[in-house]
Scaffold this motif. Sequence first.
Motif, short mmCIF file in Angstrom:
data_model
loop_
_atom_site.label_atom_id
_atom_site.label_comp_id
_atom_site.label_asym_id
_atom_site.label_seq_id
_atom_site.Cartn_x
_atom_site.Cartn_y
_atom_site.Cartn_z
N ALA A 239 0.87 -1.36 -0.01
CA ALA A 239 0.05 -0.10 -0.10
C ALA A 239 1.05 1.40 -0.16
O ALA A 239 1.45 1.62 1.23
CB ALA A 239 -0.86 0.28 1.26
N ALA A 240 1.10 1.86 -1.35
CA ALA A 240 1.77 3.15 -1.30
C ALA A 240 1.36 4.19 -0.39
O ALA A 240 0.30 4.36 -0.25
CB ALA A 240 1.92 3.63 -2.77
N GLY A 241 2.44 4.85 0.43
CA GLY A 241 1.82 5.78 1.52
C GLY A 241 1.65 5.40 2.68
O GLY A 241 1.37 5.97 3.59
N VAL A 242 1.66 4.06 2.94
CA VAL A 242 1.40 3.52 4.22
C VAL A 242 2.37 4.02 5.51
O VAL A 242 2.40 3.95 6.55
CB VAL A 242 1.09 2.18 4.32
N ARG A 243 3.47 4.37 4.85
CA ARG A 243 4.85 4.88 5.77
C ARG A 243 4.55 6.28 6.52
O ARG A 243 5.36 6.42 7.46
CB ARG A 243 6.14 4.87 4.79
N ILE B 123 4.70 -1.95 2.86
CA ILE B 123 4.35 -3.51 3.16
C ILE B 123 3.61 -3.57 4.48
O ILE B 123 4.37 -3.11 5.40
CB ILE B 123 5.36 -4.50 2.74
N VAL B 124 2.55 -4.14 4.27
CA VAL B 124 1.89 -4.73 5.60
C VAL B 124 1.66 -6.27 5.70
O VAL B 124 1.00 -6.80 4.72
CB VAL B 124 0.56 -4.00 5.77
N THR C 35 -10.58 -1.22 4.79
CA THR C 35 -9.87 -0.32 5.50
C THR C 35 -8.76 0.40 5.16
O THR C 35 -8.59 1.63 5.52
CB THR C 35 -9.28 -1.38 6.74
N PHE C 36 -8.29 -0.09 3.95
CA PHE C 36 -7.14 0.79 3.23
C PHE C 36 -7.91 1.74 2.52
O PHE C 36 -7.41 2.60 2.40
CB PHE C 36 -6.28 -0.28 2.44
N GLN C 37 -8.79 1.52 1.80
CA GLN C 37 -9.61 2.50 1.02
C GLN C 37 -10.08 3.49 1.94
O GLN C 37 -10.06 4.86 1.39
CB GLN C 37 -10.51 1.90 0.24
N ASN C 38 -10.50 3.11 3.09
CA ASN C 38 -11.06 4.62 3.82
C ASN C 38 -9.84 5.30 4.14
O ASN C 38 -10.28 6.43 4.73
CB ASN C 38 -11.79 3.98 5.20
N LEU C 39 -8.74 4.65 4.55
CA LEU C 39 -7.61 5.67 4.56
C LEU C 39 -6.89 6.25 3.56
O LEU C 39 -6.02 7.06 3.56
CB LEU C 39 -6.39 4.70 5.42
N GLY C 40 -7.55 6.19 2.26
CA GLY C 40 -7.05 6.80 1.09
C GLY C 40 -5.80 5.99 0.44
O GLY C 40 -4.87 6.29 -0.31
N LEU C 41 -5.82 4.68 1.03
CA LEU C 41 -4.55 3.71 0.14
C LEU C 41 -5.23 2.69 -0.52
O LEU C 41 -6.31 2.01 -0.45
CB LEU C 41 -3.97 3.12 1.46
N ARG D 128 -2.77 -3.46 -2.60
CA ARG D 128 -2.39 -4.72 -3.45
C ARG D 128 -1.90 -5.71 -2.78
O ARG D 128 -0.88 -5.91 -2.07
CB ARG D 128 -1.62 -4.07 -4.56
N ILE D 129 -2.56 -6.91 -2.98
CA ILE D 129 -2.32 -8.23 -2.35
C ILE D 129 -0.87 -8.69 -3.04
O ILE D 129 -1.11 -8.82 -4.39
CB ILE D 129 -3.52 -9.05 -2.26
N VAL D 130 0.08 -9.10 -2.25
CA VAL D 130 1.10 -9.75 -2.83
C VAL D 130 1.13 -11.26 -2.80
O VAL D 130 0.81 -11.69 -1.56
CB VAL D 130 2.41 -9.21 -1.97
#
Length: 88
Positions: free
Chosen positions: A8-12, A40-41, A58-64, A67-69
Motif C-alpha cells: 500500500a503506497a503511502g502507508v509509511r 508493506i503490511v 480499511t485501506f480504502q477508507n484511509l486513502g490507500l 494490492r495483495i502480494v
Amino acid sequence: MLELEIYAAGVRKLDKILALELEFNSVQGLRYKIDSNHDIVYLELEEAAISISQIRSTFQNLGLNARIVGSVPPALALKGKTERLQRS
C-alpha cells in the motif's frame, strides 16, 4: 495460520500507520507488522476473523490502494452469496 502480505503506497506516513493500528487492534487474533521502508503490511490471523473485502475497505477508507502480494488464503477469499436465477 493465515498470512497475507499487502503493498500500500503511502502507508509509511505516520498518520496512516496510526490509523491502521486503530483499525487492526480491534480485530481479535490479528497480528500485523508494517514495513514502512517498503510500504508493506504483513498480516497474520489465527482464523478468518476478517474478510479480504473488509481488509481492502480499511485501506480504502484511509486513502490507500491495497494490492495483495501473492495469493489470498482460501479462508479469506471472497465467497459468493448470490443465487443463480431460475428461468420460469
